[in-house]
Design a protein around this motif. Structure first.
Motif, mmCIF file in Angstrom:
data_model
loop_
_atom_site.group_PDB
_atom_site.id
_atom_site.type_symbol
_atom_site.label_atom_id
_atom_site.label_comp_id
_atom_site.label_asym_id
_atom_site.label_seq_id
_atom_site.Cartn_x
_atom_site.Cartn_y
_atom_site.Cartn_z
ATOM 1 N N TYR A 2 -76.431 66.324 -30.797
ATOM 2 C CA TYR A 2 -77.787 66.858 -30.878
ATOM 3 C C TYR A 2 -78.785 65.703 -30.778
ATOM 4 C CZ TYR A 2 -76.042 71.267 -32.942
ATOM 5 O OH TYR A 2 -75.415 72.466 -33.180
ATOM 6 N N GLN B 25 -82.867 64.989 -32.195
ATOM 7 C CA GLN B 25 -83.905 65.501 -33.085
ATOM 8 C C GLN B 25 -85.207 64.784 -32.788
ATOM 9 O OE1 GLN B 25 -83.400 64.887 -37.380
ATOM 10 N NE2 GLN B 25 -84.308 66.897 -37.757
ATOM 11 N N GLY C 154 -91.278 67.921 -34.352
ATOM 12 C CA GLY C 154 -91.813 69.198 -33.897
ATOM 13 C C GLY C 154 -90.879 70.022 -33.046
ATOM 14 N N MET C 155 -89.695 69.472 -32.734
ATOM 15 C CA MET C 155 -88.770 70.178 -31.832
ATOM 16 C C MET C 155 -87.506 70.621 -32.548
ATOM 17 S SD MET C 155 -90.368 70.133 -28.972
ATOM 18 C CE MET C 155 -89.146 70.552 -27.755
ATOM 19 N N GLY C 156 -87.296 70.176 -33.747
ATOM 20 C CA GLY C 156 -86.051 70.514 -34.433
ATOM 21 C C GLY C 156 -84.863 69.835 -33.778
ATOM 22 N N LEU C 157 -83.694 70.373 -34.017
ATOM 23 C CA LEU C 157 -82.455 69.853 -33.442
ATOM 24 C C LEU C 157 -82.126 70.621 -32.173
ATOM 25 C CD1 LEU C 157 -80.519 69.540 -36.757
ATOM 26 C CD2 LEU C 157 -80.615 67.709 -35.068
ATOM 27 N N LEU D 22 -79.265 70.938 -28.919
ATOM 28 C CA LEU D 22 -77.907 70.602 -28.521
ATOM 29 C C LEU D 22 -77.906 69.976 -27.133
ATOM 30 C CD1 LEU D 22 -74.892 70.810 -29.301
ATOM 31 C CD2 LEU D 22 -74.871 73.005 -28.104
ATOM 32 N N PHE E 180 -77.720 62.928 -33.310
ATOM 33 C CA PHE E 180 -76.741 63.300 -34.333
ATOM 34 C C PHE E 180 -75.495 63.859 -33.686
ATOM 35 C CE2 PHE E 180 -78.982 62.610 -38.192
ATOM 36 C CZ PHE E 180 -80.322 62.834 -37.917
#
Lengths: 112, 118
Positions: free
Chosen positions: B35, B37, B40-43, B45, B90
């Protein structure tokens, strides 16, 4: 419109307060719901997991899922400074993490 | 029990350089994920590997390649880094078998790699 909406905050509350964190979603097929906690400069760690609707309690934490409203919540009772972190909701329609959809995360600060 | 281990923890690259991010898990999980990160976009894939020998694109695969070296290890390669790839990366893994409650949907994350491309 994002599939999962989460207020990014920041949210700041005094120690001992009850904290409510929320996510809304648009995909009615979601049935696996998670809350992750992420401390600064660390990886997310699973906090709560719920399958389908209902409530789940673990110590000071309660997760609620309302599929009819497409709304999930995480409640933290007797909040502690150590709860200060970013909280991310995540959900999926199918088994397997390859289709997990994450919210943006809410940054929470608990003030002593 | 180390869980998911990522190396390096920090990296600065110049535009056009290449590098490989390493990930290893010791939980005997079949599935592994990369992932990114961003604020403002989150995680999101990038790629995943459902099992040893298979890889599939996620939401944002462009500019990346992956290798599932064995059951434990899953690497992410940037062939020609761009400033847009500045992010925190991540690696994660999840349990093997499906269950009625879908516990294999839980992802266990590493500590992250902070990558800056200048």
């Amino acid at each position: 419109q994002k599939e999962v909406e989460q207020d990014p905050g920041p949210l700041s509350v005094p120690e001992g307060a009850i904290v409510s964190l929320n996510c809304t979603y648009s995909n009615s097929a979601f049935q696996y719901f998670m809350w992750y906690r992420q401390y600064s400069r660390k990886g997310p760690e699973l906090l709560m997991y719920t399958y389908s609707s209902g409530n789940k309690e673990d110590g000071r934490f309660t997760a609620q899922v309302d599929k009819s409203s497409k709304y999930i919540s995480l409640f933290i009772r007797d909040s502690q400074p150590s709860d200060s972190a970013t909280y991310l909701c995540a959900m999926s329609a199918i088994q397997g993490a390859q289709k997990l959809v994450f919210g943006q995360g809410t940054r929470l600060t608990i003030n002593p | 029990n180390a869980g998911v281990t990522q190396t390096p923890k920090f990296q600065v690259l110049k535009t056009g350089q290449s590098m490989t991010l390493q990930c290893a898990q010791d939980m005997n999980h079949n599935s592994m994920y990369w992932y990114r990160q961003d604020p403002g976009m989150g995680l999101r894939l990038i790629y995943y590997s459902a099992s040893e020998g298979t890889t599939d694109k996620g939401e944002v695969p462009n500019g990346y390649n992956v290798s599932r070296l064995n059951k434990r290890e899953f690497s992410l390669r940037l062939e020609s880094a761009a400033p847009s790839q500045t992010s925190v990366y991540f690696c994660a893994s999840s349990e093997i078998s499906a269950t009625r409650s879908g516990r294999n949907t839980e992802a266990f994350f590493g500590q992250g790699t902070r990558l800056t491309v200048v």
